[in-house]
Write a protein that holds these residues in place. Structure first.
Motif, PDB file in Angstrom:
ATOM      1  N   SER A   1       7.949 -37.055 -73.186  1.00 13.50           N
ATOM      2  CA  SER A   1       6.598 -37.367 -72.723  1.00 13.50           C
ATOM      3  C   SER A   1       6.044 -38.592 -73.440  1.00 13.50           C
ATOM      4  O   SER A   1       5.415 -39.452 -72.825  1.00 13.50           O
ATOM      5  CB  SER A   1       5.657 -36.181 -72.950  1.00 13.50           C
ATOM      6  OG  SER A   1       6.095 -35.076 -72.222  1.00 13.50           O
ATOM      7  N   PHE A   2       6.279 -38.662 -74.753  1.00 10.23           N
ATOM      8  CA  PHE A   2       5.826 -39.834 -75.499  1.00 10.23           C
ATOM      9  C   PHE A   2       6.535 -41.091 -75.021  1.00 10.23           C
ATOM     10  O   PHE A   2       5.925 -42.155 -74.903  1.00 10.23           O
ATOM     11  CB  PHE A   2       6.047 -39.653 -76.996  1.00 10.23           C
ATOM     12  CG  PHE A   2       5.062 -38.733 -77.650  1.00 10.23           C
ATOM     13  CD1 PHE A   2       3.713 -38.795 -77.336  1.00 10.23           C
ATOM     14  CD2 PHE A   2       5.486 -37.803 -78.568  1.00 10.23           C
ATOM     15  CE1 PHE A   2       2.805 -37.949 -77.932  1.00 10.23           C
ATOM     16  CE2 PHE A   2       4.584 -36.950 -79.177  1.00 10.23           C
ATOM     17  CZ  PHE A   2       3.237 -37.020 -78.861  1.00 10.23           C
ATOM     18  N   ASP A   3       7.824 -40.970 -74.742  1.00  9.35           N
ATOM     19  CA  ASP A   3       8.584 -42.123 -74.251  1.00  9.35           C
ATOM     20  C   ASP A   3       8.052 -42.575 -72.893  1.00  9.35           C
ATOM     21  O   ASP A   3       7.910 -43.767 -72.639  1.00  9.35           O
ATOM     22  CB  ASP A   3      10.063 -41.776 -74.154  1.00  9.35           C
ATOM     23  CG  ASP A   3      10.920 -42.988 -73.870  1.00  9.35           C
ATOM     24  OD1 ASP A   3      10.645 -44.046 -74.453  1.00  9.35           O
ATOM     25  OD2 ASP A   3      11.860 -42.856 -73.074  1.00  9.35           O
ATOM     26  N   LEU A   4       7.745 -41.631 -72.015  1.00  8.91           N
ATOM     27  CA  LEU A   4       7.193 -41.957 -70.702  1.00  8.91           C
ATOM     28  C   LEU A   4       5.839 -42.628 -70.850  1.00  8.91           C
ATOM     29  O   LEU A   4       5.538 -43.619 -70.181  1.00  8.91           O
ATOM     30  CB  LEU A   4       7.072 -40.688 -69.860  1.00  8.91           C
ATOM     31  CG  LEU A   4       6.529 -40.852 -68.444  1.00  8.91           C
ATOM     32  CD1 LEU A   4       7.499 -41.685 -67.614  1.00  8.91           C
ATOM     33  CD2 LEU A   4       6.325 -39.497 -67.816  1.00  8.91           C
ATOM     34  N   PHE A   5       4.994 -42.111 -71.760  1.00 13.46           N
ATOM     35  CA  PHE A   5       3.680 -42.703 -71.992  1.00 13.46           C
ATOM     36  C   PHE A   5       3.821 -44.118 -72.522  1.00 13.46           C
ATOM     37  O   PHE A   5       3.092 -45.018 -72.128  1.00 13.46           O
ATOM     38  CB  PHE A   5       2.884 -41.845 -72.978  1.00 13.46           C
ATOM     39  CG  PHE A   5       1.538 -42.406 -73.293  1.00 13.46           C
ATOM     40  CD1 PHE A   5       0.529 -42.395 -72.343  1.00 13.46           C
ATOM     41  CD2 PHE A   5       1.279 -42.964 -74.521  1.00 13.46           C
ATOM     42  CE1 PHE A   5      -0.723 -42.921 -72.625  1.00 13.46           C
ATOM     43  CE2 PHE A   5       0.043 -43.494 -74.821  1.00 13.46           C
ATOM     44  CZ  PHE A   5      -0.959 -43.464 -73.869  1.00 13.46           C
ATOM     45  N   LYS A   6       4.795 -44.345 -73.406  1.00 20.58           N
ATOM     46  CA  LYS A   6       5.017 -45.676 -73.974  1.00 20.58           C
ATOM     47  C   LYS A   6       5.369 -46.667 -72.873  1.00 20.58           C
ATOM     48  O   LYS A   6       4.878 -47.790 -72.860  1.00 20.58           O
ATOM     49  CB  LYS A   6       6.129 -45.616 -75.016  1.00 20.58           C
ATOM     50  CG  LYS A   6       6.410 -46.944 -75.684  1.00 20.58           C
ATOM     51  CD  LYS A   6       7.522 -46.806 -76.705  1.00 20.58           C
ATOM     52  CE  LYS A   6       8.835 -46.607 -75.999  1.00 20.58           C
ATOM     53  NZ  LYS A   6      10.003 -46.657 -76.856  1.00 20.58           N
ATOM     54  N   CYS A   7       6.218 -46.264 -71.932  1.00 20.85           N
ATOM     55  CA  CYS A   7       6.598 -47.139 -70.822  1.00 20.85           C
ATOM     56  C   CYS A   7       5.388 -47.469 -69.961  1.00 20.85           C
ATOM     57  O   CYS A   7       5.218 -48.612 -69.538  1.00 20.85           O
ATOM     58  CB  CYS A   7       7.682 -46.491 -69.973  1.00 20.85           C
ATOM     59  SG  CYS A   7       9.276 -46.396 -70.771  1.00 20.85           S
ATOM     60  N   ASN A   8       4.538 -46.475 -69.681  1.00 21.36           N
ATOM     61  CA  ASN A   8       3.353 -46.705 -68.863  1.00 21.36           C
ATOM     62  C   ASN A   8       2.391 -47.650 -69.560  1.00 21.36           C
ATOM     63  O   ASN A   8       1.767 -48.493 -68.914  1.00 21.36           O
ATOM     64  CB  ASN A   8       2.656 -45.389 -68.528  1.00 21.36           C
ATOM     65  CG  ASN A   8       3.438 -44.570 -67.521  1.00 21.36           C
ATOM     66  OD1 ASN A   8       4.249 -45.106 -66.776  1.00 21.36           O
ATOM     67  ND2 ASN A   8       3.205 -43.277 -67.516  1.00 21.36           N
TER      68      ASN A   8
ATOM     69  N   ALA B   1      14.543 -27.657 -76.941  1.00 18.19           N
ATOM     70  CA  ALA B   1      14.147 -28.100 -75.596  1.00 18.19           C
ATOM     71  C   ALA B   1      12.672 -28.484 -75.571  1.00 18.19           C
ATOM     72  O   ALA B   1      12.300 -29.494 -74.962  1.00 18.19           O
ATOM     73  CB  ALA B   1      14.432 -27.005 -74.578  1.00 18.19           C
ATOM     74  N   LEU B   2      11.827 -27.692 -76.222  1.00 19.57           N
ATOM     75  CA  LEU B   2      10.403 -28.007 -76.283  1.00 19.57           C
ATOM     76  C   LEU B   2      10.176 -29.338 -76.997  1.00 19.57           C
ATOM     77  O   LEU B   2       9.377 -30.174 -76.549  1.00 19.57           O
ATOM     78  CB  LEU B   2       9.647 -26.884 -76.999  1.00 19.57           C
ATOM     79  CG  LEU B   2       8.146 -27.053 -77.128  1.00 19.57           C
ATOM     80  CD1 LEU B   2       7.495 -27.091 -75.755  1.00 19.57           C
ATOM     81  CD2 LEU B   2       7.571 -25.947 -77.969  1.00 19.57           C
ATOM     82  N   THR B   3      10.892 -29.560 -78.066  1.00 22.43           N
ATOM     83  CA  THR B   3      10.792 -30.824 -78.792  1.00 22.43           C
ATOM     84  C   THR B   3      11.222 -31.997 -77.917  1.00 22.43           C
ATOM     85  O   THR B   3      10.588 -33.054 -77.918  1.00 22.43           O
ATOM     86  CB  THR B   3      11.648 -30.774 -80.066  1.00 22.43           C
ATOM     87  OG1 THR B   3      11.264 -29.647 -80.838  1.00 22.43           O
ATOM     88  CG2 THR B   3      11.495 -32.031 -80.885  1.00 22.43           C
ATOM     89  N   MET B   4      12.293 -31.812 -77.158  1.00 18.84           N
ATOM     90  CA  MET B   4      12.773 -32.891 -76.289  1.00 18.84           C
ATOM     91  C   MET B   4      11.765 -33.208 -75.180  1.00 18.84           C
ATOM     92  O   MET B   4      11.609 -34.363 -74.790  1.00 18.84           O
ATOM     93  CB  MET B   4      14.133 -32.536 -75.689  1.00 18.84           C
ATOM     94  CG  MET B   4      15.253 -32.532 -76.709  1.00 18.84           C
ATOM     95  SD  MET B   4      15.384 -34.065 -77.660  1.00 18.84           S
ATOM     96  CE  MET B   4      15.775 -35.219 -76.382  1.00 18.84           C
ATOM     97  N   VAL B   5      11.078 -32.185 -74.679  1.00 22.52           N
ATOM     98  CA  VAL B   5      10.044 -32.417 -73.662  1.00 22.52           C
ATOM     99  C   VAL B   5       8.925 -33.249 -74.247  1.00 22.52           C
ATOM    100  O   VAL B   5       8.442 -34.207 -73.620  1.00 22.52           O
ATOM    101  CB  VAL B   5       9.516 -31.072 -73.105  1.00 22.52           C
ATOM    102  CG1 VAL B   5       8.245 -31.279 -72.305  1.00 22.52           C
ATOM    103  CG2 VAL B   5      10.572 -30.406 -72.257  1.00 22.52           C
ATOM    104  N   ILE B   6       8.510 -32.936 -75.460  1.00 23.54           N
ATOM    105  CA  ILE B   6       7.435 -33.687 -76.107  1.00 23.54           C
ATOM    106  C   ILE B   6       7.865 -35.125 -76.377  1.00 23.54           C
ATOM    107  O   ILE B   6       7.122 -36.071 -76.090  1.00 23.54           O
ATOM    108  CB  ILE B   6       6.995 -32.983 -77.402  1.00 23.54           C
ATOM    109  CG1 ILE B   6       6.329 -31.650 -77.057  1.00 23.54           C
ATOM    110  CG2 ILE B   6       6.057 -33.858 -78.224  1.00 23.54           C
ATOM    111  CD1 ILE B   6       6.077 -30.759 -78.244  1.00 23.54           C
ATOM    112  N   VAL B   7       9.069 -35.309 -76.895  1.00 27.08           N
ATOM    113  CA  VAL B   7       9.566 -36.664 -77.171  1.00 27.08           C
ATOM    114  C   VAL B   7       9.689 -37.469 -75.876  1.00 27.08           C
ATOM    115  O   VAL B   7       9.314 -38.641 -75.822  1.00 27.08           O
ATOM    116  CB  VAL B   7      10.922 -36.593 -77.913  1.00 27.08           C
ATOM    117  CG1 VAL B   7      11.593 -37.956 -77.963  1.00 27.08           C
ATOM    118  CG2 VAL B   7      10.726 -36.037 -79.311  1.00 27.08           C
TER     119      VAL B   7
END
Length: 70
Positions: A54-61, A46-52
């Motif tokens: 977050s990176f995906d959200l940052f990429k979209c922004n 779950a922690l890994t999925m949160v980090i991944v």
């Protein structure tokens, strides 16, 4: 071919339906993985999925910011 209102409404219906289906599949997958893994392994997953995510959200922004600057 219908009017623009009808086409827009149909497009919105499809997007909402697809989004709901995606959420249901994701939820079911999480339940299956949680049953297969132990509590500590699932916590790490779950922690890994949160980090991944977050990176995906940052990429979209970043894409949005770059698009407006061009």
């Amino acid at each position: 071919m219908g009017s623009l209102k009808i086409q827009t409404f149909n497009g919105i219906k499809w997007q909402v339906g697809i989004n709901m289906l995606q959420k249901i599949i994701s939820f079911c997958t999480t339940i299956i993985i949680a049953r297969q893994l132990g509590p500590s392994a699932f916590g790490l997953f779950a922690l890994t999925m949160v980090i991944v995510s977050s990176f995906d959200l940052f990429k979209c922004n970043v894409k949005i910011i770059v698009r407006f600057r061009i």
